[in-house]
Design an enzyme around this catalytic site. Structure first.
Site, PDB file in Angstrom:
ATOM      1  CG  ASP A   1     -21.702 -42.621  41.778  1.00 29.58           C
ATOM      2  OD1 ASP A   1     -22.492 -43.638  42.336  1.00 29.58           O
ATOM      3  OD2 ASP A   1     -21.722 -41.665  41.941  1.00 29.58           O
ATOM      4  CB  SER A   2     -22.400 -48.023  44.592  1.00 28.33           C
ATOM      5  OG  SER A   2     -22.473 -48.506  43.577  1.00 28.33           O
TER       6      SER A   2
ATOM      7  CD  GLU B   1     -26.167 -39.309  42.955  1.00 27.35           C
ATOM      8  OE1 GLU B   1     -25.814 -38.307  43.705  1.00 27.35           O
ATOM      9  OE2 GLU B   1     -25.511 -40.356  43.263  1.00 27.35           O
TER      10      GLU B   1
ATOM     11  CG  ASP C   1     -24.084 -43.814  38.666  1.00 21.00           C
ATOM     12  OD1 ASP C   1     -25.408 -43.307  38.327  1.00 21.00           O
ATOM     13  OD2 ASP C   1     -24.017 -44.540  39.803  1.00 21.00           O
TER      14      ASP C   1
ATOM     15  CD  GLU D   1     -29.803 -44.494  47.066  1.00 27.35           C
ATOM     16  OE1 GLU D   1     -29.566 -44.088  45.921  1.00 27.35           O
ATOM     17  OE2 GLU D   1     -29.144 -44.935  47.892  1.00 27.35           O
TER      18      GLU D   1
ATOM     19  CE  LYS E   1     -27.778 -44.550  38.818  1.00 30.70           C
ATOM     20  NZ  LYS E   1     -27.336 -43.627  39.864  1.00 30.70           N
TER      21      LYS E   1
HETATM   22  O1  KIV Z   1     -24.243 -46.021  42.493  1.00 32.00           O
HETATM   23  C1  KIV Z   1     -25.131 -47.027  42.450  1.00 32.00           C
HETATM   24  O2  KIV Z   1     -24.804 -47.988  43.011  1.00 32.00           O
HETATM   25  C2  KIV Z   1     -26.556 -46.321  42.608  1.00 32.00           C
HETATM   26  C3  KIV Z   1     -27.605 -47.168  43.254  1.00 32.00           C
HETATM   27  C4  KIV Z   1     -27.648 -47.153  44.762  1.00 32.00           C
HETATM   28  C5  KIV Z   1     -28.745 -47.187  42.795  1.00 32.00           C
HETATM   29  O3  KIV Z   1     -26.803 -45.387  42.337  1.00 32.00           O
END
Ligand code: KIV
Length: 269
Positions: free
Chosen positions: A43-44, A112, A82, A179, A110
């Site tokens: 989600d970056s 958090e 994510d 992280e 994934k």
């Molecule tokens: O969203 C993302 O790119 C991430 C990385 C920073 C691991 O979670």
């Protein structure tokens, strides 16, 4: 195509694995040619693709769209996606989100969190969805942390993070992502779970895998550059430079020349 059991086997063999974020088919193809082991549709993308100042505006539809594009471009890497901000705050929502991204081509989701998501991890795992839990600095909680800060810097904080890892692994989490934690903590957690591959970003050289945001490792970062970033593009030149940067990253992860000490947080615990 690399599977979760391949990644578990890599861990048992002590063979490190590479991971990059990716959001589109052409980058995904270049990563396939470099034999990057795992791809994270992170989600970056809210920051590096959409230009927001955090990951909070990203939607599930965004994640589905980019997952499908990446899967079309890459038939080699293990692909995880994510779940975005507040899309897994209850089990039903998490199941719906997981269904959407898995049907778009992800092999793992994934999110958090920590111990409080153990029930969600268990339900998803029992229903055929492998789960990676992202701990340490979790960017969706930036407003709780008050900024992007290193986590687990005292023995108590490190032990609390280990307890969260234990709870989600007991619930069935198949992977952990750490992280911005001290290198020593990355090492401790990776050793604690022999069956569970651990990916690090700013978590030292001893995690089983290493991930970077692709724009960061290509030097396409015009703001603050985090300590854990290495620009693999600086070492390259010529028309195939992006391809070369991906090749160099994969090799550096496997031979453990990345991350070097200057990319890690050294804290006595
Ligand atoms: O969203 C993302 O790119 C991430 C990385 C920073 C691991 O979670």
């Amino acid at each position: 195509m690399i599977s979760l059991s391949d990644l578990r086997q890599f861990k048992q063999q002590g063979r490190k694995f590479s991971c990059l974020t990716c959001y589109d088919a052409s980058m995904a193809k270049a990563m396939e040619k470099a034999e990057i082991d795992t791809i994270l549709v992170g989600d970056s993308l809210g920051m590096v693709i959409q230009g927001h100042d955090s990951t909070l505006p990203v939607t599930l539809e965004d994640m589905v769209y980019h997952t499908a594009a990446v899967r079309r471009g890459n038939q080699h890497a293990f692909l995880m996606t994510d779940l975005p901000f507040l899309s897994y705050a209850n089990v039903e929502a998490a199941v719906a989100g997981a269904r959407a991204v898995m049907q778009a081509g992800a092999q793992m989701i994934k999110f958090e969190g920590g111990a409080w998501l153990a029930d969600t991890v268990q339900v998803l795992t029992r229903n055929g969805v492998p789960v990676c839990v992202h701990l340490g600095l979790t960017p969706q909680s930036v407003h709780v942390f008050g900024g992007y800060k290193v986590q687990g810097k005292t023995r108590d904080a490190a032990d609390a993070l280990i307890a969260d890892c234990q709870a989600v692994v007991d619930a069935g989490a198949a992977m952990l992502l750490l992280e911005c934690v001290p290198a020593q903590l990355g090492k401790e957690i990776s050793a604690l779970f022999p069956e569970v591959p651990v990916i690090g970003i700013g978590a030292g050289v001893d995690t089983d895998g290493q991930v970077l945001v692709v724009q960061d490792m290509l030097g396409l970062n015009y703001g603050h550059v985090a300590r854990f970033v290495r620009n693999f593009m600086q070492e390259q030149s010529g028309a195939t430079a992006i391809q070369d940067a991906f090749n160099a990253f994969h090799v550096a992860v496997l031979d453990q020349s990345f991350p070097a000490t200057q990319h890690t947080f050294q804290v006595e615990l």
